[in-house]
Design a protein around this motif. Structure first.
Motif, PDB file in Angstrom:
ATOM      1  N   VAL A 159     -20.807 -51.026  38.026  1.00  0.00           N
ATOM      2  CA  VAL A 159     -19.426 -50.772  38.430  1.00  0.00           C
ATOM      3  C   VAL A 159     -19.406 -49.594  39.415  1.00  0.00           C
ATOM      4  O   VAL A 159     -20.149 -48.626  39.224  1.00  0.00           O
ATOM      5  CB  VAL A 159     -18.571 -50.476  37.174  1.00  0.00           C
ATOM      6  CG1 VAL A 159     -17.141 -50.092  37.561  1.00  0.00           C
ATOM      7  CG2 VAL A 159     -18.589 -51.671  36.229  1.00  0.00           C
ATOM      8  N   PRO A 160     -18.628 -49.652  40.507  1.00  0.00           N
ATOM      9  CA  PRO A 160     -17.567 -50.629  40.793  1.00  0.00           C
ATOM     10  C   PRO A 160     -18.010 -51.830  41.614  1.00  0.00           C
ATOM     11  O   PRO A 160     -17.167 -52.664  41.972  1.00  0.00           O
ATOM     12  CB  PRO A 160     -16.562 -49.787  41.576  1.00  0.00           C
ATOM     13  CG  PRO A 160     -17.404 -48.820  42.341  1.00  0.00           C
ATOM     14  CD  PRO A 160     -18.546 -48.473  41.416  1.00  0.00           C
ATOM     15  N   GLY A 161     -19.278 -51.933  41.972  1.00  0.00           N
ATOM     16  CA  GLY A 161     -19.753 -53.097  42.718  1.00  0.00           C
ATOM     17  C   GLY A 161     -19.357 -53.078  44.182  1.00  0.00           C
ATOM     18  O   GLY A 161     -19.138 -54.136  44.775  1.00  0.00           O
ATOM     19  N   GLY A 162     -19.284 -51.890  44.784  1.00  0.00           N
ATOM     20  CA  GLY A 162     -18.905 -51.767  46.190  1.00  0.00           C
ATOM     21  C   GLY A 162     -20.104 -51.742  47.118  1.00  0.00           C
ATOM     22  O   GLY A 162     -21.230 -52.088  46.739  1.00  0.00           O
ATOM     23  N   GLU A 175     -23.283 -49.700  45.917  1.00  0.00           N
ATOM     24  CA  GLU A 175     -24.112 -50.362  44.896  1.00  0.00           C
ATOM     25  C   GLU A 175     -24.866 -51.552  45.498  1.00  0.00           C
ATOM     26  O   GLU A 175     -26.050 -51.767  45.205  1.00  0.00           O
ATOM     27  CB  GLU A 175     -23.237 -50.817  43.732  1.00  0.00           C
ATOM     28  CG  GLU A 175     -22.670 -49.688  42.888  1.00  0.00           C
ATOM     29  CD  GLU A 175     -21.479 -48.988  43.543  1.00  0.00           C
ATOM     30  OE1 GLU A 175     -21.207 -47.834  43.177  1.00  0.00           O
ATOM     31  OE2 GLU A 175     -20.818 -49.611  44.419  1.00  0.00           O
ATOM     32  N   GLY A 201     -21.066 -59.241  40.009  1.00  0.00           N
ATOM     33  CA  GLY A 201     -20.460 -57.935  39.799  1.00  0.00           C
ATOM     34  C   GLY A 201     -19.960 -57.229  41.030  1.00  0.00           C
ATOM     35  O   GLY A 201     -19.709 -56.020  40.986  1.00  0.00           O
ATOM     36  N   GLU A 225     -17.142 -56.096  43.755  1.00  0.00           N
ATOM     37  CA  GLU A 225     -15.729 -55.811  43.576  1.00  0.00           C
ATOM     38  C   GLU A 225     -14.875 -56.989  44.056  1.00  0.00           C
ATOM     39  O   GLU A 225     -15.330 -57.826  44.833  1.00  0.00           O
ATOM     40  CB  GLU A 225     -15.339 -54.531  44.325  1.00  0.00           C
ATOM     41  CG  GLU A 225     -15.638 -54.548  45.806  1.00  0.00           C
ATOM     42  CD  GLU A 225     -15.388 -53.196  46.450  1.00  0.00           C
ATOM     43  OE1 GLU A 225     -14.980 -52.260  45.735  1.00  0.00           O
ATOM     44  OE2 GLU A 225     -15.602 -53.085  47.671  1.00  0.00           O
ATOM     45  N   ASP A 226     -13.656 -57.041  43.568  1.00  0.00           N
ATOM     46  CA  ASP A 226     -12.708 -58.124  43.870  1.00  0.00           C
ATOM     47  C   ASP A 226     -13.187 -59.466  43.337  1.00  0.00           C
ATOM     48  O   ASP A 226     -12.811 -60.528  43.871  1.00  0.00           O
ATOM     49  CB  ASP A 226     -12.448 -58.227  45.382  1.00  0.00           C
ATOM     50  CG  ASP A 226     -11.837 -56.955  45.952  1.00  0.00           C
ATOM     51  OD1 ASP A 226     -11.019 -56.320  45.247  1.00  0.00           O
ATOM     52  OD2 ASP A 226     -12.180 -56.586  47.095  1.00  0.00           O
TER      53      ASP A 226
END
Length: 466
Positions: free
Chosen positions: A90-93, A96, A123, A125-126
């Motif tokens: 997390v947050p998987g942006g 990452e 995983g 984001e969005d």
């Protein structure tokens, strides 16, 4: 047995000579969710294997390198071995995802198996997921990788079968006999280009931008609008590639200044691969151009004018044609001396090329995988032989995406390079919009670019909002 071309095999030799290099290229397809199950994705790939060249084949070396390596079916081939699965924290942006891509690409592919891997990454984001397609450079170049997308996820026909790489000396002599004038023109063009190319290999002025590498990598993502880049190109009478290289020049200037180093006009020479593809084969069909980036230009508009001039001159100098001619002639020569010379050359501390900038046109329209839309495609270019950074550029639909590869230990400030790239594209866009009337091509007059610079002082890199 099918054999690699000398150019394909060169990527193996460079990797063999540099223990810190992994000569695999990659792309990252970011896809709308939800992610498919492993069985669903394996079934999808299994149905496509028949159109993927070398998917089930592994390398076979010829003893003493008396010929280029060949391909043979891998009796132990297991699709599940080549399709891995992982998830981002997390947050998987972008941070990452970039860290994961850097780790995956820092590891060499297993030479005892087919030279590719697919990673399904959950995983993001969005609710998104991604596919990291990792393929050794001896199999495919950037344009070939784009063709792979069209075959896997579009409706393009399968690639053509690559002919055996060793047509023999008789074929070369036959070309001389049957087409003497054409052969003479090709030789003349090649010699002229080689003179220009060799002149471009003089050592650059020393800087921290090139030197020994480690095995770990950084990876960063920069995005911009393809429409805005085309608008800049049109406004200044340049090409999309000119605009990209001008932004890259401005970014390296920012890095040098941040490190307290002088951005000397002969300190950053880039290698720009040029496609010489004439068919739909998946192997490497690429040559190169070498040029200094105008890192001494304070203004990115001036840098654009300089880039346009230099690459227009290089096109007239036949450098790319010369490189292609050399690789074609190498098909007719004994492979062992060629292979040994490549390995020896890769072990020597080259001081001519600082970075690589590769710009590949990607799929023009949106693609789907298993009924899910591919949102964007991120490119990755490998680095080796003292080249500490590389920038890959890929267009997809309405977006232009840049992937920065950097040696981990020598580039702790890689984010400076990424931020300066964003600033440079923004500044060029502002400058293009500020032009009242179109002017002649950027190459015709450096003074005209200076006039545009004076009109757009506020549009310098660092002054424009991201």
């Amino acid at each position: 047995m099918d054999h690699l071309s000398p150019l394909d095999a060169a990527f193996l030799d460079i990797e063999d000579a540099d223990p810190h290099a992994s000569l695999a290229i990659a792309s990252v397809a970011v896809v709308e969710g939800p992610a498919p199950s492993q069985d669903e994705f394996l079934a999808f790939l299994r149905a496509k294997l028949h159109v993927l060249p070398r998917a089930r084949q592994k390398l076979v070396r010829v003893p003493l390198d008396l010929g280029t390596p060949g391909w043979e079916d891998d009796p132990a081939f297991t699709l599940a071995y080549h399709v891995r699965r992982t998830a981002l924290p997390v947050p998987g942006g972008d941070a990452e995802l970039s860290a994961l891509v850097a780790r995956i690409m820092g590891q060499r592919l297993d030479r005892d198996r087919p030279l590719w891997e697919y990673w399904v990454v959950e995983g993001l984001e969005d609710g998104r997921w991604a596919i990291v397609a990792k393929v050794h450079h001896c199999l495919v170049d950037g344009v070939g990788g784009t063709m792979l997308y069209d075959v896997l996820y579009g409706d393009a026909p399968p690639p053509e079968h690559a002919p055996d790489a060793d047509p023999g000396l008789l074929a070369l002599l036959g070309a001389v006999v049957t087409s003497p004038l054409r052969t003479a023109r090709l030789v003349t063009s090649a010699v002229s280009g080689l003179v220009s190319l060799l002149g471009s290999l003089l050592p650059v002025h020393a800087s921290s931008l090139f030197g020994p590498l480690g095995t770990a990598r950084h990876y960063r993502i920069v995005r911009t609008s393809l429409a805005e880049v085309k608008e800049v190109a049109h406004a200044f009478g340049a090409t999309v590639n000119d605009v990209v290289l001008a932004a890259v020049s401005s970014a390296y200037r920012a890095v040098l200044l941040a490190r307290g180093e002088r951005p000397d006009p002969e300190s950053v020479r880039t290698m720009v691969p040029v496609s010489v593809r004439g068919d739909r084969r998946m192997d490497n069909q690429v040559s190169l151009r070498l040029a200094f980036l105008p890192v001494d230009s304070e203004d990115v508009v001036d840098a654009l004018a300089a880039v346009h001039e230099r690459f227009a001159a290089l096109k007239e100098g036949n450098e790319a044609e010369a490189g292609h001619a050399v690789t074609e002639l190498a098909r007719h020569e004994p492979f062992a001396p060629l292979s040994w010379s490549i390995r020896l050359g890769a072990m020597l501390p080259q001081r001519s090329i600082v970075t690589v900038t590769t710009n590949v046109p990607g799929p023009r329209g949106p693609l789907d995988v298993l009924g899910r839309r591919i949102v964007e495609i991120l490119p990755y270019v490998p680095i080796a032989v003292r080249i500490r950074t590389g920038i890959a550029v890929l267009s997809y639909a309405d977006r232009l995406t840049l992937g920065i590869t950097a040696d981990y230990d020598s580039n702790p400030d890689v984010d400076v390079l990424a931020a300066a790239l964003r600033d440079a594209f923004a500044a060029l866009s502002v400058a293009a919009k500020a032009r009242v009337t179109p002017s002649p091509p950027a190459a015709t007059s450096r003074s005209r670019a200076g006039t545009a610079r004076r009109r757009t002082r506020a549009a310098r890199p660092g002054a424009a909002p991201r």
